[in-house]
Design an enzyme around this catalytic site. Sequence first.
Site, short mmCIF file in Angstrom:
data_model
loop_
_atom_site.label_atom_id
_atom_site.label_comp_id
_atom_site.label_asym_id
_atom_site.label_seq_id
_atom_site.Cartn_x
_atom_site.Cartn_y
_atom_site.Cartn_z
N GLU A 113 47.09 25.47 28.10
CA GLU A 113 45.81 24.75 28.01
C GLU A 113 45.07 25.08 26.72
O GLU A 113 44.04 24.50 26.41
CB GLU A 113 44.91 25.08 29.21
CG GLU A 113 45.23 24.29 30.46
CD GLU A 113 45.26 22.78 30.21
OE1 GLU A 113 44.30 22.26 29.61
OE2 GLU A 113 46.24 22.14 30.59
N ARG A 151 54.51 23.56 -0.64
CA ARG A 151 55.03 22.68 -1.71
C ARG A 151 54.01 22.50 -2.84
O ARG A 151 54.34 22.02 -3.91
CB ARG A 151 55.53 21.35 -1.15
CG ARG A 151 54.47 20.40 -0.67
CD ARG A 151 55.11 19.25 0.08
NE ARG A 151 55.86 18.33 -0.78
CZ ARG A 151 55.32 17.47 -1.62
NH1 ARG A 151 54.01 17.40 -1.76
NH2 ARG A 151 56.07 16.67 -2.35
N ASP A 166 52.28 12.20 -5.91
CA ASP A 166 52.54 11.83 -4.52
C ASP A 166 51.36 11.06 -3.93
O ASP A 166 50.26 11.14 -4.45
CB ASP A 166 52.69 13.11 -3.66
CG ASP A 166 54.06 13.74 -3.79
OD1 ASP A 166 55.02 13.02 -4.11
OD2 ASP A 166 54.15 14.97 -3.56
#
Length: 245
Positions: A113, A151, A166
């Site tokens: 939970e 990265r 990117d």
Amino acid sequence: MRIDIVTLFPGIFVGPLQESILGRARAKGLVEIGVINLRDWAEGRHRVTDDYPFGGGGGMVLKPEPLFACVEGLRRPGSRVVLLDPQGRRFSQDVARELAKVEHLILLCGRYEGVDERVREHLADDEISIGDYVLTGGELPALVVTDAVVRLLPGALGDAEAPGKDSFGAGLLEGPHYTRPEEFRGWRVPEALLSGDHARIAGWRRAQALWLTWQRRPDLLETAELSPEEQKLIEEFRQGKKPEA
Ligand code: SAM
């Protein structure tokens, strides 16, 4: 940089942390990643890490004692304790860039939970969600955060400029990529990319990035920094003009 991931299921991390860019970044010493079994920080013969929720209801809750003991054992000046939680702030490329500057990340993976609320209130410095859906545990979110952050570390990617190009790097989606063959099942690579003309290729890529962003994520254009020529291109898209195919 160091990243410590606190989890009840260390086995989940074995493959992802040793493959490809993450594996190479570790081998090059750009990042150290520790996977810590929360059970090792639980006390008693049975090393219990979860218990029933007060007030009833189904599911179990991660107990505060092992999490506090573990983080207090790991934390040092420069550490940031991040609880992975669907209720946290939304993860994005901006957040990844922010975390990539932190010296030491401690990622806490919830399960069942979730964690006792006192962990959120008094132990975590930050809470991150990877999206509006609920997973069974914080392990996959911790891997998502680790991958996106690592990265960005200088030296992690072969092309140091890749993160800037990117999607989201410069506030837009990135344009399309093609590789050999020049023709596949009758579909040809766009002429501009084969032209050898660097200025034309750069112009084509920028126009494609703008076009895709305008079509797929127009919200990004509200904050992207656009030159007057780029604003003109967007205006032309609005009037029905398409970029060079
Ligand atoms: N009961 C919680 C709720 O409704 O907010 C969900 C608990 S979830 C089943 C168990 C754990 O998975 C969470 O404590 C968290 O660590 C992780 N988790 C699940 N979805 C997540 C998401 N979208 N982003 C980050 N962590 C997530």
